[in-house]
Design an enzyme around this catalytic site. Sequence first.
Site, mmCIF file in Angstrom:
data_model
loop_
_atom_site.group_PDB
_atom_site.id
_atom_site.type_symbol
_atom_site.label_atom_id
_atom_site.label_comp_id
_atom_site.label_asym_id
_atom_site.label_seq_id
_atom_site.Cartn_x
_atom_site.Cartn_y
_atom_site.Cartn_z
ATOM 1 N N ARG A 264 22.453 2.117 -8.479
ATOM 2 C CA ARG A 264 22.922 1.931 -9.856
ATOM 3 C C ARG A 264 22.100 2.709 -10.877
ATOM 4 N NH1 ARG A 264 23.133 -3.680 -13.449
ATOM 5 N NH2 ARG A 264 24.690 -2.956 -14.962
ATOM 6 N N CYS B 153 26.579 6.269 -10.847
ATOM 7 C CA CYS B 153 25.891 5.706 -9.699
ATOM 8 C C CYS B 153 26.128 6.556 -8.463
ATOM 9 C CB CYS B 153 26.397 4.284 -9.440
ATOM 10 S SG CYS B 153 26.368 3.222 -10.906
#
Length: 612
Positions: free
Chosen positions: A49, A2
């Site tokens: 994410r 991420c």
Amino acid sequence: MCGITGRINLDRSPVDRSGLERAREALASRGPDGAGIWIDGHVGMAHRRLAVLDLSERGHQPMTTADEKLTLTYNGEIFNFREIRAELSSLGHRFRSDSDTEVILIAYRQWGIDCLQKFNGMFAFALWDKSQQTLFLARDRLGVKPLYYTHNSRRLAFASTLSSLKGYGDAPTTIDQEALSLYFQMSYVPGPHSICSGIRKLPPACYLQLGSDGKASITRYWKLPHPPENSDDRVSDMEAVENLEKLLRSSVRYRLVSDVPVGAFLSGGIDSALIVALMRLEASDVHTFTIGFEDKAHDESVYAKAIATHLGTNHTDLVVTESDLELLAESLPSCYDEPFADASSIPTMALSVLTRKHVTVALSGDGGDELFCGYPYYQFMARLDPWRRCLSRAGSVWEAMSTLVPHKGAMALRALSQRSSTSLFAYMRGPLKSRSYRWLAPGISSSASEFMEGIKAASDNSTRAFMDLDLKTYLPDDILVKVDRASMAVGLEARTPFLDFRFVEAVAALPDQQRTRAGKPLLKSMLSRHLPKELFDRPKHGFTVPIRKWLRTSLRSRLTGAIESGELSSSGFIDRKAARILLAEHMSGRRNHENMLWAILCFELWHEKQRG
């Protein structure tokens, strides 16, 4: 995998949501699957994410414990999270998700910052402890995942990338002259420096603690171990290979844990071939990816395909043209938010683009050369250093003579002129070998050898010491930066089995007679258990592109403009008249200045992107 960012306002003023959102969106390519933001007064965190484990909303970040006392934003993977979770469950803790993110939070609750000793993975995270009013920033042992920060009396801000920090609007933007000097000598900006004054990189294997008083301290939680001094502890090559293969296979097994498709980069060399061979022992369906080049002198795709066929992988390869690579070169400043002149970043980007079309996670062979003496200059160092010591009194003579002879002769004479073993290593490791370039770049003020002397054990000039120096500098700040930025630009997670800390510690414990032998014999012995030697036992081949030619053809006008009107010449860091001479020599073919000219162009492309 991420992108993370956040800030703490030390004057306790509320965090500006719009600034936090700008910083988060600068990380969009690192996390195409979701976005999160959390603000609690003067503390804010954000997250982009790339969903790899626990794809549900329960894995959403920033993640806060049920009692709202701990909040985490995190980039990476904890590969042994299931074992840690089981241990924590046995201690009475309960979990709301199947993610490794929550394991970090609960592990911190149980063990405090000592939880870092439990983690086997690649990670960079920020954890806010509300009860203690303390922020922790932490980075994995080998520096696989990046983490930048800036700190003054008013605030501390952090992010996965430099461009994200700039989203807050108050991050420093002045160029750090020491970092710029080191960039031109090393082709990358070494940590803890960044190209911007006032912005630092958290070193690998370290955590930063920001207390309620606004003061920050950095603590190292892991060090590379030394081999045992007792020679009776030495094991045979066969035993060493057996032990190392068990550890490496365990590392590969860990790195296959995923809720999305996993593949592997396959170059045709020893390191990636070994990783793929061990993958085949753990998985029935392995996908491998290779790029080839039109220039057969630089093309290893035929070897990679032969290895893939023997191992029975689902193999995909693609021949990239020079025009493909040139287009990728133009996109470098968008992916690498510091000047970065390692030209192998271009084919790495091409490989990442190909791989992401099929899988979300890819295993790589990075780290094998630093661990097993895989670079030729280790042997050159061992042979040249005794001569340098004998002839060092005439160093100025060799330096003067180097300007009068062809390139290869100049390289040897300049090597003999180096004042110390570390300066010889900095010279052998660096890209600028034909001449000092001080006449071209009067702005170079900091010495790469002095920088390295500050990191290396001063009295140890063994081959092992310089291999370990590469593990602390070149590996995290060049190799791993190259792969992280190229892969994350397309939302691909790259995993590095050789850098499992258990494996690294086992290799570091080997005596010199086994670890520092040329040709990586232990790895070859390991691989020969799975592949015929004729498929992999050949000279090392680099991941190269024809930069020298491009600078004389398609990139010529860009390079000329960079020299005539770029920041470097305008600021006086390089001398414009000297740079014109350099350019003319390169264009005529009389001399090869590709490394310096490429470094100039990469910097100017980066600087132009920052202004735009």
